[in-house]
Design an enzyme around this catalytic site. Structure first.
Site, PDB file in Angstrom:
ATOM      1  N   LYS A 214      -2.843  -6.725 -16.501  1.00  0.00           N
ATOM      2  CA  LYS A 214      -2.567  -5.773 -15.869  1.00  0.00           C
ATOM      3  C   LYS A 214      -1.410  -5.158 -16.185  1.00  0.00           C
ATOM      4  O   LYS A 214      -1.438  -3.796 -16.147  1.00  0.00           O
ATOM      5  CB  LYS A 214      -2.401  -6.249 -14.249  1.00  0.00           C
TER       6      LYS A 214
ATOM      7  N   THR B 163      -0.813  -4.075  -9.732  1.00  0.00           N
ATOM      8  CA  THR B 163      -0.646  -5.233  -8.699  1.00  0.00           C
ATOM      9  C   THR B 163       0.914  -5.671  -8.735  1.00  0.00           C
ATOM     10  O   THR B 163       1.579  -5.132  -9.691  1.00  0.00           O
ATOM     11  CB  THR B 163      -1.338  -6.538  -9.269  1.00  0.00           C
ATOM     12  N   ASP B 164       1.237  -6.063  -7.475  1.00  0.00           N
ATOM     13  CA  ASP B 164       2.834  -6.609  -7.624  1.00  0.00           C
ATOM     14  C   ASP B 164       2.959  -7.783  -8.844  1.00  0.00           C
ATOM     15  O   ASP B 164       3.919  -8.223  -9.258  1.00  0.00           O
ATOM     16  CB  ASP B 164       3.145  -7.269  -6.354  1.00  0.00           C
ATOM     17  N   GLU B 165       1.791  -8.450  -9.237  1.00  0.00           N
ATOM     18  CA  GLU B 165       2.075  -9.646 -10.185  1.00  0.00           C
ATOM     19  C   GLU B 165       2.646  -9.392 -11.498  1.00  0.00           C
ATOM     20  O   GLU B 165       2.986 -10.535 -11.966  1.00  0.00           O
ATOM     21  CB  GLU B 165       0.607 -10.281 -10.182  1.00  0.00           C
TER      22      GLU B 165
ATOM     23  N   TYR C  52      -3.970 -13.083 -16.069  1.00  0.00           N
ATOM     24  CA  TYR C  52      -4.345 -12.032 -15.275  1.00  0.00           C
ATOM     25  C   TYR C  52      -3.266 -10.819 -15.318  1.00  0.00           C
ATOM     26  O   TYR C  52      -3.345  -9.690 -15.510  1.00  0.00           O
ATOM     27  CB  TYR C  52      -4.599 -12.507 -13.871  1.00  0.00           C
TER      28      TYR C  52
HETATM   29  P1  NAD Z   1     -12.784  -7.428  -7.375  1.00  0.00           P
HETATM   30  O1  NAD Z   1     -12.720  -8.477  -8.283  1.00  0.00           O
HETATM   31  O2  NAD Z   1     -13.373  -7.509  -6.068  1.00  0.00           O
HETATM   32  O3  NAD Z   1     -13.851  -6.247  -7.873  1.00  0.00           O
HETATM   33  C1  NAD Z   1     -13.684  -5.759  -9.216  1.00  0.00           C
HETATM   34  C2  NAD Z   1     -14.841  -4.690  -9.657  1.00  0.00           C
HETATM   35  O4  NAD Z   1     -14.907  -4.460 -10.914  1.00  0.00           O
HETATM   36  C3  NAD Z   1     -16.288  -5.319  -9.517  1.00  0.00           C
HETATM   37  O5  NAD Z   1     -17.310  -4.690  -8.721  1.00  0.00           O
HETATM   38  C4  NAD Z   1     -16.598  -5.593 -10.774  1.00  0.00           C
HETATM   39  O6  NAD Z   1     -17.787  -5.542 -11.180  1.00  0.00           O
HETATM   40  C5  NAD Z   1     -15.991  -4.430 -11.603  1.00  0.00           C
HETATM   41  N1  NAD Z   1     -15.760  -4.858 -13.104  1.00  0.00           N
HETATM   42  C6  NAD Z   1     -15.302  -5.631 -13.696  1.00  0.00           C
HETATM   43  N2  NAD Z   1     -15.112  -5.682 -14.985  1.00  0.00           N
HETATM   44  C7  NAD Z   1     -15.829  -4.419 -15.175  1.00  0.00           C
HETATM   45  C8  NAD Z   1     -16.146  -3.807 -16.264  1.00  0.00           C
HETATM   46  N3  NAD Z   1     -15.747  -4.285 -17.451  1.00  0.00           N
HETATM   47  N4  NAD Z   1     -16.632  -2.386 -16.173  1.00  0.00           N
HETATM   48  C9  NAD Z   1     -17.000  -1.896 -15.028  1.00  0.00           C
HETATM   49  N5  NAD Z   1     -16.764  -2.650 -14.019  1.00  0.00           N
HETATM   50  C10 NAD Z   1     -16.130  -3.870 -13.854  1.00  0.00           C
HETATM   51  O7  NAD Z   1     -11.343  -6.694  -7.424  1.00  0.00           O
HETATM   52  P2  NAD Z   1     -10.273  -5.908  -6.344  1.00  0.00           P
HETATM   53  O8  NAD Z   1      -9.994  -7.179  -5.420  1.00  0.00           O
HETATM   54  O9  NAD Z   1     -11.112  -4.942  -5.471  1.00  0.00           O
HETATM   55  O10 NAD Z   1      -9.354  -5.087  -7.096  1.00  0.00           O
HETATM   56  C11 NAD Z   1      -9.347  -4.096  -7.541  1.00  0.00           C
HETATM   57  C12 NAD Z   1      -8.228  -3.363  -8.178  1.00  0.00           C
HETATM   58  O11 NAD Z   1      -7.058  -3.936  -7.498  1.00  0.00           O
HETATM   59  C13 NAD Z   1      -8.056  -4.212  -9.610  1.00  0.00           C
HETATM   60  O12 NAD Z   1      -7.402  -3.596 -10.678  1.00  0.00           O
HETATM   61  C14 NAD Z   1      -6.964  -5.402  -9.285  1.00  0.00           C
HETATM   62  O13 NAD Z   1      -6.083  -5.851 -10.211  1.00  0.00           O
HETATM   63  C15 NAD Z   1      -6.054  -4.689  -8.361  1.00  0.00           C
HETATM   64  N6  NAD Z   1      -5.348  -5.264  -6.898  1.00  0.00           N
HETATM   65  C16 NAD Z   1      -5.943  -5.918  -6.171  1.00  0.00           C
HETATM   66  C17 NAD Z   1      -5.444  -6.869  -5.258  1.00  0.00           C
HETATM   67  C18 NAD Z   1      -6.119  -7.681  -4.315  1.00  0.00           C
HETATM   68  O14 NAD Z   1      -5.252  -8.547  -3.475  1.00  0.00           O
HETATM   69  N7  NAD Z   1      -7.301  -7.911  -4.399  1.00  0.00           N
HETATM   70  C19 NAD Z   1      -3.994  -6.434  -5.252  1.00  0.00           C
HETATM   71  C20 NAD Z   1      -3.247  -5.700  -5.919  1.00  0.00           C
HETATM   72  C21 NAD Z   1      -4.048  -5.000  -6.964  1.00  0.00           C
HETATM   73  O1  TDX Z   2      -8.036 -21.818  -2.182  1.00  0.00           O
HETATM   74  C1  TDX Z   2      -6.899 -21.591  -2.443  1.00  0.00           C
HETATM   75  N1  TDX Z   2      -5.750 -21.906  -2.219  1.00  0.00           N
HETATM   76  C2  TDX Z   2      -4.432 -21.586  -2.290  1.00  0.00           C
HETATM   77  O2  TDX Z   2      -3.471 -22.251  -1.920  1.00  0.00           O
HETATM   78  C3  TDX Z   2      -6.587 -20.148  -3.102  1.00  0.00           C
HETATM   79  C4  TDX Z   2      -7.796 -19.214  -3.692  1.00  0.00           C
HETATM   80  C5  TDX Z   2      -5.514 -19.596  -3.338  1.00  0.00           C
HETATM   81  N2  TDX Z   2      -4.267 -20.411  -2.795  1.00  0.00           N
HETATM   82  C6  TDX Z   2      -3.041 -19.750  -2.873  1.00  0.00           C
HETATM   83  C7  TDX Z   2      -2.786 -19.243  -4.264  1.00  0.00           C
HETATM   84  C8  TDX Z   2      -1.797 -18.053  -3.981  1.00  0.00           C
HETATM   85  O3  TDX Z   2      -0.407 -18.427  -3.802  1.00  0.00           O
HETATM   86  O4  TDX Z   2      -2.916 -18.664  -2.015  1.00  0.00           O
HETATM   87  C9  TDX Z   2      -2.312 -17.473  -2.836  1.00  0.00           C
HETATM   88  C10 TDX Z   2      -3.165 -16.234  -2.726  1.00  0.00           C
HETATM   89  O5  TDX Z   2      -4.102 -16.717  -3.693  1.00  0.00           O
HETATM   90  P1  TDX Z   2      -5.238 -15.587  -4.237  1.00  0.00           P
HETATM   91  O6  TDX Z   2      -6.107 -15.180  -3.014  1.00  0.00           O
HETATM   92  O7  TDX Z   2      -5.998 -16.366  -5.226  1.00  0.00           O
HETATM   93  O8  TDX Z   2      -4.484 -14.293  -4.700  1.00  0.00           O
HETATM   94  P2  TDX Z   2      -3.297 -14.139  -5.670  1.00  0.00           P
HETATM   95  O9  TDX Z   2      -3.307 -15.010  -6.708  1.00  0.00           O
HETATM   96  O10 TDX Z   2      -1.922 -14.065  -4.832  1.00  0.00           O
HETATM   97  O11 TDX Z   2      -3.581 -12.790  -6.324  1.00  0.00           O
HETATM   98  C11 TDX Z   2      -4.093 -11.747  -5.360  1.00  0.00           C
HETATM   99  O12 TDX Z   2      -3.100 -10.750  -5.086  1.00  0.00           O
HETATM  100  C12 TDX Z   2      -2.761  -9.829  -6.006  1.00  0.00           C
HETATM  101  C13 TDX Z   2      -5.417 -10.896  -6.067  1.00  0.00           C
HETATM  102  O13 TDX Z   2      -6.353 -11.999  -6.640  1.00  0.00           O
HETATM  103  C14 TDX Z   2      -4.858 -10.187  -7.420  1.00  0.00           C
HETATM  104  O14 TDX Z   2      -6.090  -9.537  -7.767  1.00  0.00           O
HETATM  105  C15 TDX Z   2      -3.787  -9.110  -6.843  1.00  0.00           C
HETATM  106  O15 TDX Z   2      -3.336  -8.479  -8.080  1.00  0.00           O
END
Ligand code: NAD
Ligand code: TDX
Length: 361
Positions: free
Chosen positions: A170, A141-143, A166
């Site tokens: 990561k 992630t960018d975080e 988190y």
């Molecule tokens: P998500 O939370 O929707 O899904 C995570 C999945 O992992 C679920 O199916 C869960 O059951 C499984 N899981 C969790 N713990 C586990 C374990 N111990 N063993 C096996 N499975 C397990 O997540 P997502 O949003 O699809 O993110 C996927 C990946 O991408 C993550 O590594 C996250 O850090 C990264 N990522 C997400 C975003 C975003 O915006 N969502 C952005 C950048 C990177």
């Molecule tokens: O109810 C809300 N109100 C609000 O203002 C929620 C859920 C979020 N927010 C804000 C927090 C953040 O500035 O919106 C922005 C986005 O929040 P999230 O959807 O929780 O995402 P973020 O915290 O940016 O992280 C996401 O992007 C990077 C993913 O959850 C991560 O898994 C990924 O690595």
């Protein structure tokens, strides 16, 4: 071009991993191998998201299990003769990491370690070297880079500075991946991506939470002053980038993936309100009135932005979907899938919403 045969996808019952498996089976030109989805089905995992693919049989296999359970992971490497790992599984929600960091360390750090070590063991040759015709791709992630000021963007050379449990977990996993490459010669690639949105995203994240709250007539919680900035990318654009890296990415390298599409949360919400009102037959004025400023997230990173020139110049990837078009597709999907939503907006989800949002409002 790498030739991939037996791909282990971790976390494929979640948002991005599930979309990735769907892409592999339906759109990945030239891929005819097997896909094994290892998922522990936490609150964020939903096997139903891929039930149509499972019913088809053939090349897709679901394995229930935890990535930090070494015997389970080892058995899967053996059973399916895994040559590629695409590691999505993680605890992924920042707010949850603040309320309960332990699961993040277990899954994101120990789970990644277990996978890396099992891969090192399984891909080891009798002379002590590792096979080089295999690949471990890690999704990050960018975080991990922390928070930006008003200008600039993270590059692959930016130093890590994670601020939440988190992002710290990561960051630790990214370091382990690179350490396994440098120390043991494990063939790895790594990608750091910005905020994704699209179908099947669990409605604890900003975009799906807001869409569903609008449809259910609930308040729209905005943290702090609503001016934090995120860079948004449609999930399929992320997936195409990962697919490109799997095929052509240089071993030992990391690549940035992003939308180059920055929005203040409050501005994003206004656009999303207009789209959801139009598609859902709702009153936009009333929806705007439901915006509710709530207590800020502790340590809330102000701004993220990704410089994606490396993947664009080296591998020829680029974003394809415009933001408005992507949001429209996303709203259409949530409107068309009430069954999927009803299945997850219960039990554990309800408890979480009550703990996190309803008290803040
Ligand atoms: P998500 O939370 O929707 O899904 C995570 C999945 O992992 C679920 O199916 C869960 O059951 C499984 N899981 C969790 N713990 C586990 C374990 N111990 N063993 C096996 N499975 C397990 O997540 P997502 O949003 O699809 O993110 C996927 C990946 O991408 C993550 O590594 C996250 O850090 C990264 N990522 C997400 C975003 C975003 O915006 N969502 C952005 C950048 C990177
Ligand atoms: O109810 C809300 N109100 C609000 O203002 C929620 C859920 C979020 N927010 C804000 C927090 C953040 O500035 O919106 C922005 C986005 O929040 P999230 O959807 O929780 O995402 P973020 O915290 O940016 O992280 C996401 O992007 C990077 C993913 O959850 C991560 O898994 C990924 O690595």
């Amino acid at each position: 071009m790498r030739s991939l045969q037996n791909i282990l996808v971790t976390g494929g019952a979640g948002f991005i991993g599930g979309n990735f498996i769907r892409f592999l089976l339906e759109k990945a030109a030239g891929f005819s191998g097997r896909i094994v989805n290892l998922d522990a089905l936490t609150y964020a995992g939903n096997r139903k998201s891929l039930e149509d693919l499972e019913a088809r049989g053939g090349r897709y296999f679901f394995e229930y299990g935890d990535i930090s359970d070494r015997p389970t992971v080892e058995a899967i490497f053996e059973k399916y003769r895994i040559d590629t790992v695409v590691h999505f599984a993680a605890e992924s929600h920042v707010d949850r990491s603040i309320l309960g960091p332990e699961a993040f360390v277990k899954t994101n750090v120990m789970g990644t370690f277990t996978l890396l070590d099992a891969a090192r063991n399984y891909w080891g040759e009798s002379d002590g070297t590792l096979r080089q015709d295999v690949l471990f791709h890690h999704i990050s992630t960018d975080e991990v880079y922390g928070s930006l000021g008003e200008t600039g963007a993270f590059t692959e050379a930016t130093a890590y500075d994670p601020r939440s449990p988190y992002s710290a977990s990561k960051a630790a996993s990214d370091h382990l991946v690179m350490a396994y490459h440098h120390t043991y010669g494990l063939p790895v690639t790594l990608s750091n991506c910005s905020n994704n949105y699209g179908p099947y995203q669990f409605p604890e994240k900003l975009i799906p939470l807001s869409i569903l709250n609008m449809l259910e007539g609930k308040p729209l919680p905005v943290y702090g002053d609503g001016r934090n900035i995120r860079d948004w990318l449609y999930v399929e654009d992320h997936i195409r980038a990962v697919w490109t890296i799997l095929q052509k990415g240089r071993t030992g390298e990391k690549y940035h993936i992003g939308g180059e599409n920055e929005w203040e949360n409050i501005q994003l919400l206004r656009v999303l309100i207009d789209i959801t009102a139009k598609k859902g037959g709702l009153d936009p004025e009333k929806l705007r009135g439901s915006i509710t400023y709530v207590t800020d997230r502790p340590g809330h990173d102000r701004r993220y932005a990704m410089d994606c020139s490396k993947i664009k110049e080296e591998l020829g990837w680029k974003q394809e979907l415009g933001f408005e078009e992507g949001l429209e597709k996303t709203v259409d999907w949530y409107l068309a899938n009430p069954g999927w939503i009803a299945g997850i907006r219960t039990g554990e989800y309800r408890k979480w919403i009550e703990k996190n949002y309803e008290k803040r409002i």
